[in-house]
Motif scaffolding. Structure first.
Motif, PDB file in Angstrom:
ATOM      1  N   LEU A 181       4.876   2.382   1.728  1.00 15.59           N
ATOM      2  CA  LEU A 181       3.817   2.582   2.714  1.00 15.59           C
ATOM      3  C   LEU A 181       4.086   3.880   3.483  1.00 15.59           C
ATOM      4  O   LEU A 181       4.911   3.915   4.392  1.00 15.59           O
ATOM      5  N   ASP A 182       3.411   4.918   3.115  1.00 12.20           N
ATOM      6  CA  ASP A 182       3.519   6.219   3.752  1.00 12.20           C
ATOM      7  C   ASP A 182       2.431   6.322   4.818  1.00 12.20           C
ATOM      8  O   ASP A 182       1.246   6.142   4.502  1.00 12.20           O
ATOM      9  N   CYS A 183       2.808   6.601   6.056  1.00 15.27           N
ATOM     10  CA  CYS A 183       1.828   6.612   7.154  1.00 15.27           C
ATOM     11  C   CYS A 183       0.713   7.620   6.934  1.00 15.27           C
ATOM     12  O   CYS A 183      -0.438   7.348   7.263  1.00 15.27           O
ATOM     13  N   ASP A 184       1.032   8.780   6.374  1.00 16.15           N
ATOM     14  CA  ASP A 184      -0.012   9.779   6.124  1.00 16.15           C
ATOM     15  C   ASP A 184      -1.026   9.269   5.107  1.00 16.15           C
ATOM     16  O   ASP A 184      -2.237   9.464   5.269  1.00 16.15           O
ATOM     17  N   ALA A 185      -0.543   8.622   4.059  1.00 13.64           N
ATOM     18  CA  ALA A 185      -1.451   8.071   3.039  1.00 13.64           C
ATOM     19  C   ALA A 185      -2.276   6.929   3.632  1.00 13.64           C
ATOM     20  O   ALA A 185      -3.480   6.827   3.362  1.00 13.64           O
ATOM     21  N   LEU A 186      -1.643   6.065   4.425  1.00 11.08           N
ATOM     22  CA  LEU A 186      -2.393   4.979   5.065  1.00 11.08           C
ATOM     23  C   LEU A 186      -3.496   5.542   5.954  1.00 11.08           C
ATOM     24  O   LEU A 186      -4.628   5.051   5.943  1.00 11.08           O
ATOM     25  N   ALA A 187      -3.164   6.577   6.725  1.00 14.28           N
ATOM     26  CA  ALA A 187      -4.145   7.188   7.633  1.00 14.28           C
ATOM     27  C   ALA A 187      -5.299   7.809   6.841  1.00 14.28           C
ATOM     28  O   ALA A 187      -6.474   7.635   7.207  1.00 14.28           O
ATOM     29  N   ALA A 188      -4.983   8.511   5.759  1.00 16.22           N
ATOM     30  CA  ALA A 188      -6.035   9.121   4.943  1.00 16.22           C
ATOM     31  C   ALA A 188      -6.921   8.048   4.309  1.00 16.22           C
ATOM     32  O   ALA A 188      -8.152   8.178   4.293  1.00 16.22           O
ATOM     33  N   ASN A 189      -6.307   6.982   3.804  1.00 15.50           N
ATOM     34  CA  ASN A 189      -7.077   5.888   3.213  1.00 15.50           C
ATOM     35  C   ASN A 189      -7.920   5.175   4.262  1.00 15.50           C
ATOM     36  O   ASN A 189      -9.044   4.747   3.989  1.00 15.50           O
ATOM     37  N   PHE A 190      -7.385   5.021   5.467  1.00 18.30           N
ATOM     38  CA  PHE A 190      -8.142   4.415   6.565  1.00 18.30           C
ATOM     39  C   PHE A 190      -9.418   5.212   6.804  1.00 18.30           C
ATOM     40  O   PHE A 190     -10.513   4.667   6.847  1.00 18.30           O
ATOM     41  N   ARG A 191      -9.272   6.513   6.948  1.00 13.50           N
ATOM     42  CA  ARG A 191     -10.431   7.378   7.217  1.00 13.50           C
ATOM     43  C   ARG A 191     -11.448   7.307   6.081  1.00 13.50           C
ATOM     44  O   ARG A 191     -12.643   7.237   6.311  1.00 13.50           O
ATOM     45  N   GLU A 192     -10.973   7.285   4.858  1.00 13.57           N
ATOM     46  CA  GLU A 192     -11.859   7.354   3.707  1.00 13.57           C
ATOM     47  C   GLU A 192     -12.471   6.009   3.316  1.00 13.57           C
ATOM     48  O   GLU A 192     -13.625   5.956   2.878  1.00 13.57           O
ATOM     49  N   ASN A 193     -11.719   4.921   3.470  1.00 14.79           N
ATOM     50  CA  ASN A 193     -12.116   3.646   2.870  1.00 14.79           C
ATOM     51  C   ASN A 193     -12.537   2.541   3.830  1.00 14.79           C
ATOM     52  O   ASN A 193     -12.874   1.451   3.377  1.00 14.79           O
ATOM     53  N   VAL A 194     -12.486   2.783   5.133  1.00 20.33           N
ATOM     54  CA  VAL A 194     -12.862   1.746   6.099  1.00 20.33           C
ATOM     55  C   VAL A 194     -14.213   2.108   6.710  1.00 20.33           C
ATOM     56  O   VAL A 194     -14.389   3.208   7.248  1.00 20.33           O
TER      57      VAL A 194
END
Length: 160
Positions: free
Chosen positions: A76-89
């Motif tokens: 769980l990489d915070c940068d990837a989680l943040a990017a996925n949050f922005r894109e997929n939520v």
């Protein structure tokens, strides 16, 4: 595809790991996965567990397959989680774009994004504004956890 369910944000990324790690490595049905999240991660109930599964899928921490859900083997990489949050939520990009340098309350940000709430969502509840203001606040709390926003003076703003 953007996902709507967003559970209340936990206090730490470590809690996200705990919930993700309760998901199986080999895909299982949604019911089985929900039971695992309740039993192994202490998620309150099946409804909350289902919201976690869908949300973790949006973050890329869980994968949805034809056979069910399985935990991602990626760290769980915070940068990837943040990017996925922005894109997929659902509504996350609009909520984040509504942040400024000065703190704004969740209700003010809701007013900025309210037109994006689908019409059918508006008609299924009498107090849809209150319901969606809470949903905007959940997105803001997750944005804080993921480093995309910060709390200040009773509101939220872009991080420094």
């Amino acid at each position: 595809m953007q996902r709507k369910p967003v559970p209340p944000a936990p206090d730490s990324i470590e809690r996200v790991r705990e919930v993700r790690d309760a998901a199986p490595l080999v895909p299982e049905s949604e019911d089985d996965c929900c039971r695992r999240l309740v039993e192994r991660a202490g998620v309150h109930d099946r409804g909350q567990a289902s919201a976690w599964l869908v949300f973790l899928t949006a973050l890329g921490a869980v994968e949805e397959t034809d056979l069910g859900y399985a935990r991602s083997r990626e760290d769980l990489d915070c940068d990837a989680l943040a990017a996925n949050f922005r894109e997929n939520v659902f509504l996350a990009p609009e909520v984040l774009d509504a942040l400024g340098d000065d703190p704004r309350r969740a209700s003010d940000i809701f007013e900025t994004v309210r037109e994006r709430v689908p019409r059918w969502e508006r008609t299924k509840r009498q107090d849809w504004e209150g319901f969606w203001t809470e949903r905007v606040e959940r997105r803001l709390d997750w944005a804080v956890l993921l480093g995309l926003a910060e709390r200040a003076d009773g509101g939220y703003r872009r991080p420094d």
